[in-house]
Enzyme design. Structure first.
Site, PDB file in Angstrom:
ATOM      1  CE  LYS B 227      -2.092   2.705   2.921  1.00  0.00           C
ATOM      2  NZ  LYS B 227      -2.167   3.990   2.178  1.00  0.00           N
ATOM      3  CD  GLU B 301      13.243   3.434   8.191  1.00  0.00           C
ATOM      4  OE1 GLU B 301      13.181   4.270   9.113  1.00  0.00           O
ATOM      5  OE2 GLU B 301      13.265   3.731   6.995  1.00  0.00           O
ATOM      6  CB  CYS B 335      12.934   8.334   8.668  1.00  0.00           C
ATOM      7  SG  CYS B 335      13.723   7.273   7.460  1.00  0.00           S
ATOM      8  CD  GLU B 432      10.609  11.759  11.977  1.00  0.00           C
ATOM      9  OE1 GLU B 432       9.571  11.163  12.307  1.00  0.00           O
ATOM     10  OE2 GLU B 432      11.494  11.261  11.258  1.00  0.00           O
TER      11      GLU B 432
END
Lengths: 331, 524
Positions: B227, B301, B335, B432
């Site tokens: 997806k 991850e 990331c 983040e």
């Protein structure tokens, strides 16, 4: 697992673990051992002051074991976190020697372990001896991995640029171990040794119904150069202790092997809160085929005596992190 | 792909939109010219900037893209569609199928059938050749993929062209060679396929993340249902065409598009054996909970808040380039972005000055312009999040610097941003941001650098800049991060395992360790 009725009964007469008698039958009163927790290199009672009666396989009461509390779990985590850096930074060969030393001391106290395992698991003398033999050998097997696992799992990576690129395994940190319920010594050793050998610190929730060999193992660890706090052993009710370990934000990994099936989903959900690494039974052992194949399965899902199935480098890898390093190659 | 430094994005030539930073740190367009250009102070730059746009003719967009299930493009059973935008213009690009729960479940069933009937037992040498074919086709159609990736995601064409697409092809190439060598990969072990893998990927590297997920799965003998992210589905749907061209057996790769619930449907489906997710830590935790109590294998991850540590003996100009690449590559929507800069106190003033100079020369704008350094933010929600955190940085008392560059009036753009006077407790030092926002902190000793770098629930990546090899390796040892770059940053390679410590996830992608995530090891 200790059923609620038994656990709730007032602590009655506890027979002596060992009694001696002369020829005329005049008994000498034996000195009993108080089984306590093993936390931070010491043997405290629970701060809660609670205990529960441990029964032998034949149903007779053996001893009072400590019923650890959530505070005891927190103390154990703090001890493990404090011990982790020093243990991890020891040289691989040194860690191997320390684990080998555990085997040496276990060998020296084998009679005691044979008696305890026999009583806890309802085994005959020969069967109990086999359990202890294999427990000792398993420490030796894992001790030898200490200075080899990096070479097995590490890689040098041929990247398409001018870098020396390599990947090395490192210990995850503080790992909770819910020990197998049936195999009180060999099952525990089979789960604990692979966690320790790479440099992790551990909090063990011992078998609830057969906790005594785990505490006696703590006595061996305390005298075998395993630094204080690297292994912490708690006894008590899994339904009380496991959720606390699973929720603790300073625990990095959880071995769920001994978590009762009905608790597993909620424990894993709780453990997700800080992305804990999980280990448990391998896929094949979880399948019907695997359960059938494990002929002498003691209810833990594996035959712990089968070296091929019950000692694996993958179980070391379960609580390792892989670190990749890019170092430039230049002038 | 080659990652020689000579082929890395070079600084853009100075243009009229570039101006010397005013003496104050206020935002505003300066008028003076740096003396280093050989022009007198205040003299106007004597040339006009001319854009160098990549042609979009190479991409032929369809009006509508269906689901890719069983080797065919199928309409969603609910006949619902959503629009994917070009984030640089906010213009619609195409309509994409919104899968229903039934569609997702059907895709898993199809993947299961393909695994059991064909792919799982196909000899490794045959799987290898399919993967080599895919790698070749990706190379052949590389420009088409690069332009499409830039159109749909907003990333600069030079990045999609030089990084995303070549790396994606290289991943297929690398894992192709493992497919027929599994018995050599894990000594003493038989590596069996797991079955059906459900893979949910993010919008920051749509094709590359597809490659990271699909290539090792197919090499291992697993089939997949993938997806893609809602804002970047197009390159995955073009990849469906690559599967057809490669004559990959139907059902081995299935692609379903739709909202997050569809990803969760896949994750929870009992016919799935393996779940792989790349994305936010928050969703990662939700996925870990969703598979609790099942036999599913899981790799995650997740997010990061990487420290990029610059010592006083570092080659400073090289470090400046690396810090810029570390945080502004792909608009900081990475990331492992080096979002926390830790500079040794003795050089901080000089270093920040150099950073600001370099920031001033970044070209922000049209992602299809080959000179663009910082393209469009991927989507409106992400832009809002970045703006919110930038505001929080100002409110919490950090000093903000932004270059005076013009940004396009339409589209999702934000100026590259640098914060100084940042405290560890500030939101911009903890959370983040996933945008082009750099927080500068300082340290005095290596111990303090390690302490600050590790002071994060994340542990994905870190950078170390120093001239001293032994110091690099001692820092490497102490940093709790899955990737440590020494005197470089944001480098990737299919042979090099990538993944996090702590709340940045578990499992690795790339290399032999990436293959491990898709096999079931059993004693021989």
């Amino acid at each position: 697992m200790v059923d609620a009725e038994r656990a709730g009964e007032p602590n009655g007469r506890v027979p002596d673990a060992v009694t001696t008698a002369d020829a005329a039958g005049r008994g000498r009163l034996a000195v009993r051992k108080t089984y306590k927790l093993y936390v931070g290199g010491q043997f405290p009672r629970s701060e809660s002051g609670r205990s529960y009666v441990v029964h032998a396989a034949d149903g007779s009461p053996i001893a009072n074991a400590v019923r650890a509390s959530r505070k005891d779990v927190r103390d154990a985590v703090r001890a493990a976190r404090g011990a982790f850096p020093g243990w991890e930074q020891k040289t691989a060969m040194n860690r191997g020697q320390v684990l080998y030393r555990v085997a040496e001391l276990l060998e020296g106290r084998r009679d005691q372990f044979e008696a305890e395992v026999a009583r806890a698991e309802g085994l005959g003398a020969d069967e109990a001896r086999e359990q202890v033999d294999r427990s000792i050998d398993r420490w030796v097997w894992y001790a030898g991995w200490a200075d080899k696992i990096t070479q097995l799992l590490g890689t040098v990576n041929p990247v398409g640029a001018s870098y020396f690129d390599f990947t090395i395994p490192e210990a995850t940190g503080v790992v909770g171990i819910v020990a197998p319920e049936s195999s009180s010594l060999l099952g525990l050793v089979s789960r604990l040794a692979p966690v320790l050998v790479s440099g992790n610190a551990a909090i063990v929730i011992a078998s609830e119904s057969r906790p005594l060999p785990a505490i006696t193992l703590g006595e061996v660890l305390a005298t075998s150069d395993v630094p204080a706090g690297v292994v912490n052993v708690l006894t008590g009710y899994r339904r009380e202790l496991v959720p606390v370990v699973a929720a603790h934000m300073d625990v990095n990994g959880l071995d769920v092997w001994g978590v009762p099936a009905e608790m597993l989903a909620s424990v894993v959900e709780t453990a997700a809160e800080n992305v804990k690494r999980l280990a448990g039974r391998p896929r094949r052992l979880r399948s019907a085929e695997g359960d059938a194949a494990a002929g002498r399965d003691a209810g833990d899902g594996v035959d712990w005596l089968d070296d091929r199935l019950a000692q694996r480098p993958e179980w070391i890898a379960a609580f390792l992190e892989m670190k990749t390093v890019w170092h430039p190659i230049g002038v | 792909m080659s990652q020689d430094d000579s082929k890395r994005p070079q600084p853009s030539p100075p243009g009229t939109a570039i101006a010397r930073r005013p003496a104050s740190d206020s935002i505003g367009r300066g008028t003076e010219t740096p003396a280093s250009w050989g022009l007198g102070e205040g003299q106007a730059i004597p040339w006009e900037y001319v854009a160098a746009p990549e042609s979009r003719d190479v991409v032929r967009l369809k009006d509508r893209y269906g689901l890719f299930i069983g080797g065919e493009e199928v309409a969603p059973s609910g006949d619902q569609w959503f629009t994917t935008l070009d984030p640089a213009t906010e213009e619609p690009l195409a309509e994409v199928a919104r899968a229903t729960v039934e569609d997702a479940e059907h895709a898993v069933d199809v993947a299961r059938a393909a695994y059991e009937q064909r792919w799982g037992s196909l000899p490794g040498r045959e799987r290898a050749k399919y993967l080599f074919r895919i790698a070749r086709i990706l190379q052949e159609r590389s420009r088409e993929f690069a332009v499409l990736e830039t159109l749909d995601g907003g990333k600069p064409i030079k990045e999609s062209r030089d990084v995303d697409v070549p790396l994606a092809a290289a991943h297929f190439w690398y894992y192709a060679g493992w497919a027929d060598k599994l018995e050599y990969a894990f000594p003493g072990r038989e590596a069996r396929p797991l079955g059906v893998a459900a893979q949910v990927i993010p919008w920051n590297f749509p094709l590359l993340m597809l490659a990271w997920k699909v290539a090792p799965a197919l090499a291992a003998g697993d089939t997949v249902v993938l997806k893609p992210a809602t804002s970047t589905p197009l390159s995955a749907l073009l990849f469906a065409d690559v599967c057809r061209q490669a004559e990959l057996p139907p059902g081995v790769v299935n692609i379903v598009t739709g909202p997050g619930e569809i990803g969760m449907t896949l994750v929870k489906h009992p016919g799935v054996d393996k779940v792989a997710f790349t994305g936010s830590t928050e969703i990662g935790k939700r996925i870990a909970r969703a598979v609790a109590g099942t036999d599913k294998e899981l790799t995650l991850e997740l997010g990061g808040k990487a420290a990029n540590i610059v010592f006083d003996d570092a080659p400073l100009d090289q470090a400046v380039e690396g810090v810029i690449t570390g945080i502004f590559f792909n608009q900081g929507e990475v990331c492992c972005a080096g979002s926390r800069l830790l500079v040794q106190e003795s050089i901080v003033d000089r270093f920040v000055e150099k950073l600001k100079d370099r920031l001033d020369t970044l070209r922000v704008g049209d992602p299809l312009d080959k000179n663009t350094d910082v393209g469009a933010i991927n989507n409106a929600a992400q832009l809002a999040k970045i703006e919110e955190l930038v505001e929080a940085g100002v409110e919490e008392g950090a000093r903000m610097y932004q270059p005076a560059c013009e940004i396009p009036a339409r589209g999702y753009f934000v100026r590259p941003t640098l914060f100084t006077d940042v405290a560890l407790s500030h939101r911009i030092a903890q959370e983040e941001i996933f945008g082009p926002v750099l927080s500068v902190l300082t340290f005095r000793t290596p111990d303090e650098a390690v302490e600050k770098a590790n002071n994060s629930p994340y542990g994905l990546s870190a950078g170390v800049w120093t001239d001293k090899g032994s110091r690099i390796l001692s820092m490497v040892k102490r940093l709790r991060a899955g990737v440590v770059w020494a005197n470089t940053f944001n480098r990737f390679d299919p042979t090099s395992p990538f993944g996090g410590y702590k709340e940045s996830g578990f499992g690795r992608e790339g290399g032999l360790h990436g293959l491990l995530a898709y096999v079931d090891l059993q004693p021989r």
